[in-house]
Design a protein around this motif. Structure first.
Motif, PDB file in Angstrom:
ATOM      1  N   THR A  67       0.897  -1.106  -0.017  1.00  0.00           N
ATOM      2  CA  THR A  67      -0.039  -0.119  -0.132  1.00  0.00           C
ATOM      3  C   THR A  67       0.745   1.355  -0.030  1.00  0.00           C
ATOM      4  O   THR A  67       2.106   1.142   0.147  1.00  0.00           O
ATOM      5  N   ILE A  73       0.441  -6.334   1.108  1.00  0.00           N
ATOM      6  CA  ILE A  73      -0.777  -7.141   0.800  1.00  0.00           C
ATOM      7  C   ILE A  73      -0.522  -8.403   0.895  1.00  0.00           C
ATOM      8  O   ILE A  73       0.106  -9.289   0.134  1.00  0.00           O
ATOM      9  N   TRP A  77      -5.571 -10.967   1.934  1.00  0.00           N
ATOM     10  CA  TRP A  77      -6.053  -9.836   1.382  1.00  0.00           C
ATOM     11  C   TRP A  77      -6.517  -9.943  -0.170  1.00  0.00           C
ATOM     12  O   TRP A  77      -7.449  -9.353  -0.501  1.00  0.00           O
ATOM     13  N   PHE A  78      -5.384 -10.476  -0.624  1.00  0.00           N
ATOM     14  CA  PHE A  78      -5.450 -10.464  -2.348  1.00  0.00           C
ATOM     15  C   PHE A  78      -6.634 -11.485  -2.712  1.00  0.00           C
ATOM     16  O   PHE A  78      -7.290 -11.054  -3.643  1.00  0.00           O
ATOM     17  N   ARG A 210      -3.338 -14.365 -10.354  1.00  0.00           N
ATOM     18  CA  ARG A 210      -3.444 -12.803 -10.652  1.00  0.00           C
ATOM     19  C   ARG A 210      -3.729 -12.346 -11.899  1.00  0.00           C
ATOM     20  O   ARG A 210      -3.258 -12.875 -13.002  1.00  0.00           O
ATOM     21  N   ARG A 235     -12.655  -6.590  -6.315  1.00  0.00           N
ATOM     22  CA  ARG A 235     -11.385  -5.777  -6.175  1.00  0.00           C
ATOM     23  C   ARG A 235     -11.359  -4.319  -5.722  1.00  0.00           C
ATOM     24  O   ARG A 235     -10.463  -4.070  -5.061  1.00  0.00           O
ATOM     25  N   LEU A 239      -9.460  -4.209  -2.052  1.00  0.00           N
ATOM     26  CA  LEU A 239      -8.076  -3.965  -2.266  1.00  0.00           C
ATOM     27  C   LEU A 239      -7.865  -2.494  -2.394  1.00  0.00           C
ATOM     28  O   LEU A 239      -8.455  -1.701  -2.997  1.00  0.00           O
ATOM     29  N   LEU A 243      -3.242  -0.963  -6.436  1.00  0.00           N
ATOM     30  CA  LEU A 243      -3.507  -2.089  -7.241  1.00  0.00           C
ATOM     31  C   LEU A 243      -4.177  -1.753  -8.745  1.00  0.00           C
ATOM     32  O   LEU A 243      -4.326  -2.739  -9.466  1.00  0.00           O
ATOM     33  N   TRP A 252     -10.422   0.164 -12.251  1.00  0.00           N
ATOM     34  CA  TRP A 252     -11.405  -0.501 -11.697  1.00  0.00           C
ATOM     35  C   TRP A 252     -12.647  -0.792 -12.586  1.00  0.00           C
ATOM     36  O   TRP A 252     -13.237  -1.647 -12.943  1.00  0.00           O
TER      37      TRP A 252
END
Length: 283
Positions: A67, A73, A77-78, A210, A235, A239, A243, A252
């Motif tokens: 972060t 992270i 969390w991911f 990923r 996400r 997140l 990211l 996003w």
């Protein structure tokens, strides 16, 4: 004239109220029946929970980025948002497609065809089941992530996005599950047909891998389907903004999430209307 208008309204209202009442009663029946099936509960309800636990423990020492404050992270969390999106897919598409295909084969739909239950009430029951099981699953995943694995709570203003993606995603997935139920030729083949489709979508949509690490051509294919957009929306909630640059277009793209799910919802409604029958034409 007023009396006639009132009588007409009453005549229209009673069937609608009856359909809704039967649909709500059907939800209770569907949820109870769902939790009686151990294998179904595992592969659609507990599977994302198990996978989140496995990834969180296996990659506990790994960092998936930092972060702005320099905080690592973690794997839990991911992966939490991706597992939430996968849970929506499993509760809707996989569970309903298999369930309805089996009901076609074992004669359940044939018996319902001879009952007073409207098709709409049946659909309400199935979609309601997806909502209830999906909501319980999401609560379990969030509780596990926040309390056991220490995933940070997202900002308060993002919970509205979570609710929108979840509700829109469940409705879309449930309708697509109803449509997909016409593909298996029998109840016995339903799991063999539906589960591989769900697994492939999860692998190419950034659930287990990923998304930014996938080849661009594979990302493009994944972006045709709703799961990639649901995962993207999730996400954006959980997140950190650092990211966002890893997403396609480095955004996003929440309007894109809404548009993609809306298109698939319309596709699912049309396919369900065209393909669903109480009894298969081929017997």
């Amino acid at each position: 004239m007023t009396a006639a208008r009132t009588a007409g309204s009453t005549g229209l209202g009673n069937p609608i109220a009856r359909t809704l009442r039967l649909g709500l009663g059907r939800i209770r029946y569907e949820v109870r029946a769902y939790f009686r099936l151990g294998d179904t509960v595992f592969f659609t309800f507990l599977f994302p929970v198990v996978m989140l636990t496995i990834f969180s423990v296996s990659f506990s020492e790994a960092s998936f980025g930092r972060t702005a404050d320099g905080e690592d992270i973690t794997a839990s969390w991911f992966y939490l948002p991706a597992m939430l999106a996968a849970g929506v897919l499993l509760s809707g598409i996989q569970n309903l497609a298999v369930d309805i295909a089996m009901e076609k084969s074992d004669g359940t739909l044939k018996r319902l065809a001879g009952s007073p239950l409207p098709v709409v009430s049946y659909f309400i029951g199935k979609i309601g089941q997806a909502f209830v099981t999906g909501a319980l699953q999401a609560l379990l995943l969030l509780g596990l992530g926040f309390t056991v694995f220490g995933v940070p709570l997202p900002p308060a203003d993002r919970w509205g996005v979570f609710l929108g993606v979840f509700v829109f995603g469940v409705i879309t997935s449930a309708v697509l599950g109803i449509a997909l139920s016409s593909v298996p030729r029998s109840g016995k083949s339903a799991t063999a047909v539906v589960i591989p489709i769900a697994l492939v979508l999860q692998f190419i949509s950034g659930v287990y891998l990923r998304f930014s690490d996938l080849p661009e051509w594979l990302q493009s294919i994944a972006n045709v389907f709703p799961l990639a957009w649901m995962a993207r929306g999730m996400r954006s909630v959980f997140l950190p903004d650092e990211l966002e640059m890893l997403e396609t277009g480095e955004s996003w793209n929440l309007p894109g999430v809404a548009i993609a799910l809306g298109i698939w919802l319309v596709v699912g409604i049309v396919l369900s209307r065209v393909t669903f029958r109480w009894i298969r034409k081929d017997g």
